[in-house]
Design an enzyme around this catalytic site. Structure first.
Site, short mmCIF file in Angstrom:
data_model
loop_
_atom_site.label_atom_id
_atom_site.label_comp_id
_atom_site.label_asym_id
_atom_site.label_seq_id
_atom_site.Cartn_x
_atom_site.Cartn_y
_atom_site.Cartn_z
N GLY A 40 0.79 -1.22 0.00
CA GLY A 40 0.00 0.00 0.00
C GLY A 40 0.81 1.26 0.00
O GLY A 40 0.25 2.36 -0.11
N GLU A 41 2.14 1.15 0.13
CA GLU A 41 2.97 2.34 0.04
C GLU A 41 3.10 2.79 -1.41
O GLU A 41 2.71 2.08 -2.34
CB GLU A 41 4.34 2.07 0.68
CG GLU A 41 4.26 1.84 2.17
CD GLU A 41 5.62 1.66 2.82
OE1 GLU A 41 6.65 1.80 2.12
OE2 GLU A 41 5.66 1.40 4.03
N LYS A 206 -28.59 27.74 10.99
CA LYS A 206 -28.18 26.34 10.98
C LYS A 206 -27.33 26.05 12.20
O LYS A 206 -26.44 26.82 12.56
CB LYS A 206 -27.36 26.00 9.72
CG LYS A 206 -27.01 24.52 9.62
CD LYS A 206 -26.18 24.21 8.38
CE LYS A 206 -24.71 24.50 8.61
NZ LYS A 206 -23.86 23.99 7.51
N ARG A 208 -25.10 22.74 13.80
CA ARG A 208 -24.61 21.39 13.57
C ARG A 208 -23.92 20.88 14.82
O ARG A 208 -23.05 21.55 15.39
CB ARG A 208 -23.60 21.37 12.40
CG ARG A 208 -23.10 19.97 12.04
CD ARG A 208 -21.96 20.02 11.05
NE ARG A 208 -22.37 20.62 9.79
CZ ARG A 208 -22.92 19.94 8.78
NH1 ARG A 208 -23.14 18.66 8.90
NH2 ARG A 208 -23.24 20.57 7.67
N ASP A 231 -23.31 27.97 -1.54
CA ASP A 231 -22.49 27.36 -0.50
C ASP A 231 -21.14 26.99 -1.10
O ASP A 231 -20.95 27.10 -2.32
CB ASP A 231 -23.19 26.12 0.07
CG ASP A 231 -22.81 25.85 1.52
OD1 ASP A 231 -21.87 26.50 2.03
OD2 ASP A 231 -23.45 25.00 2.16
N THR A 236 -23.57 15.83 2.04
CA THR A 236 -24.77 15.00 2.00
C THR A 236 -25.95 15.73 1.36
O THR A 236 -26.92 15.10 0.96
CB THR A 236 -25.18 14.57 3.42
OG1 THR A 236 -25.53 15.74 4.17
CG2 THR A 236 -24.05 13.83 4.11
N GLY A 238 -27.88 17.90 2.94
CA GLY A 238 -28.93 18.25 3.89
C GLY A 238 -29.07 19.74 4.11
O GLY A 238 -30.19 20.26 4.22
N THR A 239 -27.96 20.46 4.17
CA THR A 239 -28.01 21.91 4.40
C THR A 239 -28.72 22.63 3.26
O THR A 239 -29.59 23.48 3.50
CB THR A 239 -26.58 22.46 4.56
OG1 THR A 239 -25.97 21.87 5.71
CG2 THR A 239 -26.59 23.96 4.70
#
Length: 320
Positions: A40-41, A206, A208, A231, A236, A238-239
């Site tokens: 993974g390096e 808002k 959070r 924004d 997601t 939602g805002t």
């Protein structure tokens, strides 16, 4: 003015957008090698001489199906360190989307200020300058870095997109939270300049905590107006969905939403299906790969920001 030689690199995951930027600058992307090891390096190195060059590395630090934001950040840091070791005169990190920019202050006891830690990592490997687009908090971004920064705003592109669609219609620009008021104001003033008549201003409360968003009070007059909610990013969704419903409930005739960075994670499907919203405008620096193509065709408007990023690179090179 005579420039030092320059080179533009793009790491894996950012090459399609970087190719557009390079085309605007009328230069090819410089060659490099990236190798992944079994454990993974990872290793990356330039395949051309960069000694004495002003070097720009384009890498948008959003997670995708192949690499997390952490992976991309680590690879950018190591590659920029390799460029400095190879004798580059300056190295500029061009991060259209800068990860960890949202965590720029303490909101609870013992909270990390991750934006500052990222800045310290950039400086530790010798990065000389950072170019980013539409960061979450401009003041926090500028204060976190001790090296020079150049901020590319999305507002002029957004205003240029909306102005032809809104001629002679009453308009209000809305921030989906009080913290984004300065971003909304920059957009509002630019749109007002293009329309040549007043554009209103509003914001939605808002709160959070623990990932839960509450608050629906809208402050400002929107009745009978076209509302544009602005924004920095869609996560997601939602805002933006809450703000759109609040604007509709308050009498807005239409609601458009716009954000520079379309991450579209998790519940973003609800945003894309939200009937209160006419369309969602984003930039192409973060590809909307999580949005199904049929949905994207109906709901998304993607603005090309490669010219704005290319202009920032030119300004940085001229001032190097």
């Amino acid at each position: 003015m005579k420039h030092r030689p320059s080179a533009i690199f793009a790491l894996e995951g950012s090459r399609p957008f970087a190719e557009q930027v390079a085309a605007r600058l009328e230069v090819p992307l410089a060659p490099h090698e990236e190798r992944a090891f079994e454990d993974g390096e990872h290793k990356a190195r330039p395949l051309q001489d960069v000694r004495g060059h002003d070097v720009f590395v384009v890498h948008s630090l959003h997670g995708d199906d192949m690499q997390s934001a952490n992976d991309k950040l680590c690879r950018l840091l190591f590659f920029c360190g390799a460029l400095k070791d190879a004798g580059a005169h300056t190295v500029t990190a061009v991060t259209p989307y800068l990860c960890y920019a949202r965590k720029d202050r303490r909101t609870k006891a013992n909270d990390p200020i991750t934006t500052r830690y990222v800045a310290q990592l950039f400086e530790a490997v010798g990065i000389d300058r950072v170019i980013a687009m539409e960061v979450h908090n401009l003041a926090a971004f500028e204060n976190a870095f001790r090296c020079p920064t150049l901020h590319v705003e999305f507002a002029p592109l957004l205003a240029a997109h909306f102005a032809p669609l809104l001629r002679d219609q009453p308009v209000v620009a809305i921030s989906p939270d009080a913290g984004g008021a300065k971003r909304e104001e920059r957009f509002r003033l630019e749109l007002q300049r293009l329309l040549k008549y007043d554009v209103g201003s509003a914001f939605v409360e808002k709160y959070r905590s623990g990932g839960i968003v509450t608050g629906e009070l809208l402050v400002g007059g929107v009745r009978g107006k076209v509302a544009i909610i602005v924004d920095d990013l869609v996560s997601t969704g939602g805002t933006l969905a809450k703000a759109a419903r609040a604007a509709r409930a308050a009498g807005a005739t239409k609601v458009f939403t716009a954000a520079a960075h379309g991450l579209f994670i998790g519940g973003a499907a609800d945003l894309l299906a939200e009937p209160a919203i006419e369309s969602i405008v984003i930039a192409n620096a973060v590809p909307a790969f999580r949005v199904p193509i049929p949905v994207a065709a109906q709901r998304l408007v993607v603005l090309d920001v490669s010219e704005a990023i290319a202009t920032a690179i030119t300004e940085a090179r001229d001032g190097a």
